[in-house]
Design an enzyme around this catalytic site. Structure first.
Site, PDB file in Angstrom:
ATOM      1  N   HIS A  35       0.829  -1.222   0.000  1.00  0.00           N
ATOM      2  CA  HIS A  35       0.000   0.000   0.000  1.00  0.00           C
ATOM      3  C   HIS A  35       0.855   1.261   0.000  1.00  0.00           C
ATOM      4  O   HIS A  35       0.355   2.355   0.219  1.00  0.00           O
ATOM      5  CB  HIS A  35      -0.991   0.021   1.172  1.00  0.00           C
ATOM      6  CG  HIS A  35      -2.140  -0.951   0.975  1.00  0.00           C
ATOM      7  ND1 HIS A  35      -3.389  -0.552   0.570  1.00  0.00           N
ATOM      8  CD2 HIS A  35      -2.197  -2.291   1.113  1.00  0.00           C
ATOM      9  CE1 HIS A  35      -4.178  -1.627   0.484  1.00  0.00           C
ATOM     10  NE2 HIS A  35      -3.473  -2.687   0.809  1.00  0.00           N
ATOM     11  N   LEU A 134      -1.541 -12.007  -6.701  1.00  0.00           N
ATOM     12  CA  LEU A 134      -0.330 -12.260  -7.492  1.00  0.00           C
ATOM     13  C   LEU A 134      -0.370 -11.490  -8.812  1.00  0.00           C
ATOM     14  O   LEU A 134       0.457 -11.688  -9.682  1.00  0.00           O
ATOM     15  CB  LEU A 134      -0.165 -13.756  -7.749  1.00  0.00           C
ATOM     16  CG  LEU A 134      -0.075 -14.588  -6.469  1.00  0.00           C
ATOM     17  CD1 LEU A 134       0.010 -16.072  -6.797  1.00  0.00           C
ATOM     18  CD2 LEU A 134       1.123 -14.173  -5.632  1.00  0.00           C
ATOM     19  N   ASP A 181       2.381  -3.155  -9.852  1.00  0.00           N
ATOM     20  CA  ASP A 181       2.186  -4.469 -10.467  1.00  0.00           C
ATOM     21  C   ASP A 181       2.666  -4.481 -11.912  1.00  0.00           C
ATOM     22  O   ASP A 181       3.352  -5.404 -12.355  1.00  0.00           O
ATOM     23  CB  ASP A 181       0.704  -4.861 -10.443  1.00  0.00           C
ATOM     24  CG  ASP A 181       0.162  -4.980  -9.029  1.00  0.00           C
ATOM     25  OD1 ASP A 181       0.965  -4.900  -8.081  1.00  0.00           O
ATOM     26  OD2 ASP A 181      -1.062  -5.161  -8.895  1.00  0.00           O
TER      27      ASP A 181
END
Ligand code: ADP
Ligand code: MG
Length: 391
Positions: A35, A134, A181
């Site tokens: 975060h 993931l 990501d």
């Protein structure tokens, strides 16, 4: 059948022909730094061997069709209709099935970046567990972005493609995620983690030396699906924004450990604990990079555990399943363990000696059974290569 073959088979079923090429992008595990991305902070993810493959062929017309082994039906739209579909109004469902908004959103974002080209058929297959933290989402975005960038000769580099993926996820899917990501999926390398400064987008590949040290990272997927677009994730972001504003800044990146005493005075307890997680987590990422360089992966266990405790107690995004996985792994001799990903479900990771993999896995499986939880899915992940063209 490999996942790449599954993408090819789906493409053949869709078009009765061979694709122009196959592109893939991996999922990722975040080693530490949770975060912190949307707070302009630091993260340290690595790409995993699980990948999403896109077999893509050129069409005669100007339409785009996407199919996935994950979905019942392909979705087809005209390229010039994408602008009417996206951006999705904040909080609204996309006008196409949600999964299709990922690859179609990538095509839309590429068009906004000035790329154009022929129509395409895209067949997608993946072995990245979905909704497990993931980042199957970055993997599908990365595979689609790599393919369209090449076929449309857009000439964007990997960082630009990461931003395309993020834009698709934020504005076409409507999930308010950071850039971590996509950067990990695009820029990852074998046996390395990607240190990323989410403010400057500066990156540094950090050697992990897992195999040489006889270490492995186990993923313990609790099988509890998280949902990004709704609920706790958005609430945590709002808390962080509130905390930053109360500290007179736009981003918690600008708040240091020394500022925490003042933070505690100017905000309510819940906001303060959210802030404390972000501020201490940023420091833990920096410490992890330093310790990896000085002493190697075996020395980062305590940092992983401190990160988990901060998420459990201050940020309050863990679950009973994640806590049990972490506690049981540590009791069974893991060097460190923490939940990874956005929280509220998904997976935890454990850093373990190669010789202890069996022991840790069976202890966690047994503990889940004893607690009446769904059996976890446990597997080892070696830090792997980022997005590329496969054929
Ligand atoms: P995570 O990234 O942690 O796996 P997200 O909620 O961010 O979870 O992304 C999962 C969503 O991404 C799925 O619900 C689906 O909509 C889409 N998705 C991921 N992989 C695929 C795939 N192979 N085919 C179609 N859609 C996919
Ligand atoms: Mg995701």
């Amino acid at each position: 059948m490999t996942t790449q073959e599954a993408a090819l088979a789906l493409f053949a079923e869709l078009t009765d022909s061979a694709p122009a090429g196959i592109w893939s992008a991996p999922g990722r595990v975040n080693l530490i730094g949770e975060h912190t991305d949307y707070n302009d902070g630091f993260v340290l993810p690595f790409a995993i061997p699980h990948r999403t493959y896109a077999a893509v062929g050129i069409r005669e017309d100007l339409r785009i069709r996407v199919a996935s082994t994950f979905a019942e039906e392909p979705v087809e739209v005209a390229l010039d209709e994408l602008n009417a579909l996206f951006p999705t109004a904040s909080g609204a469902e996309p006008a196409v099935p949600e999964w299709a908004a990922y690859p179609l959103g990538v095509a839309w974002a590429l068009q906004l970046a000035g790329a154009t080209g022929t129509g395409v058929d895209i067949a997608i297959a993946s072995d990245v567990p979905v909704g497990a933290g993931l980042s199957s989402s970055a993997a599908i975005e990365g595979a689609a972005a790599g393919a369209l960038n090449d076929l449309w000769k857009a000439g964007l580099d990997r960082r630009a493609l990461a931003r395309i993926g993020r834009r698709a996820e934020n504005e076409a899917v409507g999930a308010p995620t950071g850039i971590m990501d996509q950067m990990a999926s695009m820029l990852g390398e074998r046996d390395r983690a990607l240190f990323l400064d989410c403010r400057t987008l500066e990156t540094d590949l950090v050697t992990l030396g897992m195999a040489d040290a006889g270490l492995e990272i186990l993923v313990m997927d609790t099988q509890v699906k998280h949902a990004h677009a709704t609920g706790g994730y958005g609430e945590r972001r709002a808390s962080c924004e509130r905390g930053a504003a109360l500290m007179g800044t736009t981003s918690l990146r600008d708040v240091s450990i020394d500022d925490l005493a003042r933070a505690e005075e100017v905000m309510d307890d819940v906001t303060f604990r959210r802030v404390r997680h972000i501020v201490t987590e940023n420091q833990r990422v920096l410490d992890t990079v330093r310790v990896l360089g000085e002493s190697g992966a075996r020395a980062i266990g305590d940092l992983l555990v401190a990160s988990h405790e901060s998420m459990r107690d201050d940020f309050e995004i863990s679950t009973p399943e994640l806590d049990l996985a972490v506690e049981t792994a540590l009791a069974a001799s893991a060097i460190g363990a923490r939940m990874t990903g956005g929280g509220f479900g998904g997976a935890a990771i454990a850093l373990v000696e190669h010789s202890a993999v069996e022991r840790v896995s069976s202890a966690v499986t047994a503990a889940f059974a004893a607690s009446g939880f769904t059996a976890p899915h446990i597997f080892s992940v070696a830090p792997a290569a980022g997005a590329h063209r496969d054929a």
